[in-house]
Design an enzyme around this catalytic site. Structure first.
Site: not given
Length: 321
Positions: A143, A158-165, A182, A207, A248
């Site tokens: 994913h 990253g988790k769904s909704g984190v802003g990858k797309s 996706d 998407e 860092r």
């Protein structure tokens, strides 16, 4: 991880470049090929079957064909009896050379696909080896979003909704290229190389929440997409968590294992106001420098150590007297 196989019928019907034509053994077209290596029987045809790789595709080039066609009927019958005593998945004659009738009879009886190709042996082996390497490579699904940034294949995870797309969309608008959104299909082509691609159904599509399904090729042009890309860097997007440590200095070199291959990993905290696309671009350029042997973090650390050491000596001038 999956280890797919390929049917003989796939080679016959889906790869015109091989120029294959079936002569006998049609009922064996469902035979599975599970190895990318091929075998030229050569010495085995003389009766030496020690370490005979019978589970590979058998290629009869000019040498093998010249040998069996120069034998007497009695010798050829003996050769066929020994050769077809092994379980074979398929036999291919190159240069358009026709196999002797006894080979066709045995292949038809035993359900062993017998094919010929007009292609030369050397070229045929090169072509079929590439096909088998790609078809039989270990693979997995992941994913995320795979995108090419400054020539570097980057897997955004990253988790769904984190802003990858959304990050990938901004990068595409800046001139970079989408490979997969996706679900990324990853194949290991060698001990150290992973290739990422997308399914035919999802290819060139993204998407975006609030917009739905977008055809990136239609919106941004053919230059905004590509079908596959070597994966050289993983950037994992994480929601900013108070108190959680992130690298860092750049001195750490974390990796993530995919299909047995270690891929450089960068963890990037996401919070309002952070320009993630430019961070990804910078990470890509920095990765290119590292491939050339330049590591800014290590160089800075060396300069800092020299500076501190020099300052220590200047503060203690009598130490070396």
């Amino acid at each position: 991880m999956s280890m797919p196989g390929i049917n003989v019928s796939n080679l016959l019907n889906e790869h015109e470049e091989l120029g294959l034509r079936l002569l006998a053994g049609q009922k064996g077209l469902t035979n599975r090929i599970n190895m990318s290596e091929i075998n030229r029987p050569g010495l085995s045809l003389t009766g030496f079957y020690e370490s005979f790789a019978h589970d590979r595709i058998q290629i009869f080039g000019k040498g093998e064909w010249a040998y069996i066609t120069s034998r007497t009927p009695e010798d050829l019958e003996k050769i066929a009896a020994e050769f077809f005593g092994f379980h074979l998945n398929c036999i291919i004659f190159t240069h358009g050379n026709m196999p002797p009738p006894i080979f066709m009879e045995n292949c038809e009886k035993l359900g062993i696909p017998l094919m010929i190709s007009e292609v030369s042996t050397h070229k045929f082996i090169t072509l079929i080896s590439g096909i088998l390497d790609r078809s039989l490579a270990p693979r997995t699904m992941r994913h995320g979003v795979l995108i090419e940034v400054f020539g570097i294949g980057i897997l955004l995870s990253g988790k769904s909704g984190v802003g990858k797309s959304e990050t990938a969309l901004e990068l595409i608008e800046r001139g970079h290229r989408l490979v997969a959104d996706d679900m990324v299909e990853i194949r290991r082509l060698s001990e150290s190389y992973l290739i990422g691609t997308c399914s035919d159904l999802l290819r060139h599509h993204m998407e975006i929440r609030g917009l739905g399904i977008l055809n990136i090729k239609d919106i941004f042009g053919i230059g905004s997409v590509r079908d596959h890309k070597l994966i050289e860097l993983i950037i994992h997007l994480e929601e900013w968590t108070e108190g959680k440590d992130f690298d860092r200095t750049g001195l750490e070199n974390p990796t993530e294992e995919l299909l047995g291959v270690q891929i450089p990993l960068i963890r990037v905290p996401v919070r309002p106001g952070r320009n993630i696309p430019i961070i990804v671009e910078t990470a890509a350029m920095n990765q290119r420098l590292r491939k050339l042997g330049k590591n800014a973090a290590q160089e800075f650390n060396q300069k800092l150590s020299q500076y501190l050491q020099q300052g220590k000596v200047e503060r203690n001038p009598t130490q070396n007297q």
